[in-house]
Design a protein around this motif. Sequence first.
Motif, PDB file in Angstrom:
ATOM      1  N   ASP A 155       0.800  -1.222   0.000  1.00  0.00           N
ATOM      2  CA  ASP A 155       0.000   0.000   0.000  1.00  0.00           C
ATOM      3  C   ASP A 155       0.838   1.281   0.000  1.00  0.00           C
ATOM      4  O   ASP A 155       0.360   2.326  -0.451  1.00  0.00           O
ATOM      5  CB  ASP A 155      -0.925   0.023   1.224  1.00  0.00           C
ATOM      6  CG  ASP A 155      -1.802  -1.222   1.314  1.00  0.00           C
ATOM      7  OD1 ASP A 155      -2.350  -1.625   0.267  1.00  0.00           O
ATOM      8  OD2 ASP A 155      -1.911  -1.782   2.424  1.00  0.00           O
ATOM      9  N   GLU A 160       7.230   6.449   3.067  1.00  0.00           N
ATOM     10  CA  GLU A 160       5.962   6.688   3.766  1.00  0.00           C
ATOM     11  C   GLU A 160       5.836   5.806   5.009  1.00  0.00           C
ATOM     12  O   GLU A 160       5.338   6.246   6.052  1.00  0.00           O
ATOM     13  CB  GLU A 160       4.793   6.418   2.821  1.00  0.00           C
ATOM     14  CG  GLU A 160       4.705   7.406   1.660  1.00  0.00           C
ATOM     15  CD  GLU A 160       3.691   6.983   0.613  1.00  0.00           C
ATOM     16  OE1 GLU A 160       3.155   7.864  -0.081  1.00  0.00           O
ATOM     17  OE2 GLU A 160       3.433   5.766   0.491  1.00  0.00           O
ATOM     18  N   ARG A 164       6.345   6.850   9.631  1.00  0.00           N
ATOM     19  CA  ARG A 164       5.386   6.487  10.670  1.00  0.00           C
ATOM     20  C   ARG A 164       5.897   5.342  11.550  1.00  0.00           C
ATOM     21  O   ARG A 164       5.146   4.773  12.343  1.00  0.00           O
ATOM     22  CB  ARG A 164       4.055   6.075  10.029  1.00  0.00           C
ATOM     23  CG  ARG A 164       3.297   7.217   9.390  1.00  0.00           C
ATOM     24  CD  ARG A 164       2.043   6.705   8.702  1.00  0.00           C
ATOM     25  NE  ARG A 164       2.376   5.905   7.521  1.00  0.00           N
ATOM     26  CZ  ARG A 164       1.539   5.044   6.940  1.00  0.00           C
ATOM     27  NH1 ARG A 164       0.343   4.845   7.452  1.00  0.00           N
ATOM     28  NH2 ARG A 164       1.893   4.384   5.858  1.00  0.00           N
ATOM     29  N   THR A 192      -7.403   1.280  13.869  1.00  0.00           N
ATOM     30  CA  THR A 192      -8.008   1.468  12.545  1.00  0.00           C
ATOM     31  C   THR A 192      -8.508   2.895  12.363  1.00  0.00           C
ATOM     32  O   THR A 192      -8.396   3.475  11.272  1.00  0.00           O
ATOM     33  CB  THR A 192      -9.171   0.484  12.346  1.00  0.00           C
ATOM     34  OG1 THR A 192      -8.697  -0.854  12.487  1.00  0.00           O
ATOM     35  CG2 THR A 192      -9.790   0.647  10.969  1.00  0.00           C
ATOM     36  N   ASN A 194      -7.291   5.500  13.817  1.00  0.00           N
ATOM     37  CA  ASN A 194      -6.186   6.460  13.994  1.00  0.00           C
ATOM     38  C   ASN A 194      -5.694   6.923  12.609  1.00  0.00           C
ATOM     39  O   ASN A 194      -5.086   6.150  11.849  1.00  0.00           O
ATOM     40  CB  ASN A 194      -5.054   5.800  14.777  1.00  0.00           C
ATOM     41  CG  ASN A 194      -3.988   6.797  15.194  1.00  0.00           C
ATOM     42  OD1 ASN A 194      -3.747   7.800  14.517  1.00  0.00           O
ATOM     43  ND2 ASN A 194      -3.352   6.517  16.320  1.00  0.00           N
ATOM     44  N   LYS A 195      -5.983   8.191  12.299  1.00  0.00           N
ATOM     45  CA  LYS A 195      -5.628   8.714  10.971  1.00  0.00           C
ATOM     46  C   LYS A 195      -4.116   8.839  10.777  1.00  0.00           C
ATOM     47  O   LYS A 195      -3.632   8.804   9.649  1.00  0.00           O
ATOM     48  CB  LYS A 195      -6.305  10.068  10.746  1.00  0.00           C
ATOM     49  CG  LYS A 195      -7.823   9.971  10.669  1.00  0.00           C
ATOM     50  CD  LYS A 195      -8.449  11.326  10.394  1.00  0.00           C
ATOM     51  CE  LYS A 195      -9.975  11.203  10.296  1.00  0.00           C
ATOM     52  NZ  LYS A 195     -10.617  12.528  10.025  1.00  0.00           N
ATOM     53  N   GLU A 196      -3.384   9.014  11.863  1.00  0.00           N
ATOM     54  CA  GLU A 196      -1.922   9.138  11.757  1.00  0.00           C
ATOM     55  C   GLU A 196      -1.299   7.811  11.323  1.00  0.00           C
ATOM     56  O   GLU A 196      -0.324   7.779  10.569  1.00  0.00           O
ATOM     57  CB  GLU A 196      -1.333   9.595  13.090  1.00  0.00           C
ATOM     58  CG  GLU A 196      -1.682  11.046  13.443  1.00  0.00           C
ATOM     59  CD  GLU A 196      -0.995  11.494  14.726  1.00  0.00           C
ATOM     60  OE1 GLU A 196      -0.511  10.613  15.475  1.00  0.00           O
ATOM     61  OE2 GLU A 196      -0.949  12.714  14.977  1.00  0.00           O
ATOM     62  N   ASN A 198      -2.943   5.521   9.566  1.00  0.00           N
ATOM     63  CA  ASN A 198      -3.428   5.328   8.201  1.00  0.00           C
ATOM     64  C   ASN A 198      -3.399   3.849   7.789  1.00  0.00           C
ATOM     65  O   ASN A 198      -2.898   3.489   6.721  1.00  0.00           O
ATOM     66  CB  ASN A 198      -2.597   6.171   7.222  1.00  0.00           C
ATOM     67  CG  ASN A 198      -3.245   6.268   5.853  1.00  0.00           C
ATOM     68  OD1 ASN A 198      -4.462   6.078   5.703  1.00  0.00           O
ATOM     69  ND2 ASN A 198      -2.440   6.537   4.829  1.00  0.00           N
ATOM     70  N   THR A 200      -5.684   0.258   7.329  1.00  0.00           N
ATOM     71  CA  THR A 200      -7.022  -0.310   7.177  1.00  0.00           C
ATOM     72  C   THR A 200      -7.236  -1.384   8.251  1.00  0.00           C
ATOM     73  O   THR A 200      -6.277  -1.903   8.854  1.00  0.00           O
ATOM     74  CB  THR A 200      -7.193  -0.936   5.787  1.00  0.00           C
ATOM     75  OG1 THR A 200      -6.252  -2.007   5.633  1.00  0.00           O
ATOM     76  CG2 THR A 200      -6.978   0.096   4.697  1.00  0.00           C
TER      77      THR A 200
END
Length: 308
Positions: A155, A160, A164, A192, A194-196, A198, A200
Amino acid sequence: MSKQYAKRHVLEKYKNNSREKEKPNYNILSKNLKKIYPIGLPRTCLPLSLSSLSLSLSQNSTDSSLTDVSVPLDEKISLAIRLIAPSEKKEVPVVKVVQQPRADPGDHEGLRRCNWITKSSDKVYVQFHDECWGVPVYDDNELFELLALSGMLMDFNWTEILKRRQLLREAFAGFDPNQVAKMEEKEIMDMTSNKELNLTESRVRCIVDNAKCITKIVREYGSFSSYVWEYVNYKPMINKFKYPRNVPLRNPKAEAISKDLLRRGFRFVGPVIVYSFMQATGMTIDHLVDCFRHRECVNLAERPWRHV
């Protein structure tokens, strides 16, 4: 008639005397030439008049000694000979130009790296290349972490993911398989959302399920490290790739590990993901041969197996 003959005889004698006076003294020129060229000059060089000699020199010399009346004839000749004499060829020292190796486009701090490290590469990715990628890993927690991060390559890219990395460590309890295997539904849903992170839901559940599979392998082999390193006889595979196109996406070892992991219930562990995992954990050394890290990782790979 006798008077006319006598007059003609006197006139011819006078003309002959005049011609004799106009003739240059070649003996003097020849004598001075021998001072410069003891072996003698070709005959074609001798019949030079001082006027023609001075003319030929005027284009290359501004020395007024040639035209100065006060300078003796012998000195003029010597000076003229020195000017027209071929100068000795001086040996010009040959300077060897050592061509410096071309700097790699991704040259950070003067070091040559693998070609996929470019000027635009993020610092976190360069650091991962310089300090982690290709270094043999034997700790179960670190192996589990790199297996999870490699699975995310489906993904994201390495940059990226690495940005993180610390957040992922905190979320997954330092990637301790025993702790992650015990995560409950609420914790999974929190991660899941938690936007930080990211991630799925399927990705989070995959990591939790893989942690449970690792705990089973530990009971069988004593450690997850023993299990994976057994496939390469506990010694990293050292490659000598010169170009990025030579680096494979998978190999027979990766296919064998992938097949067995899938059989044991692991998810997102195809041959390509497993080979990325092997590269990151130093099971295979895939730094290009002209990368400064190749030699360093090979030195680490040649050490005895560190796992106990």
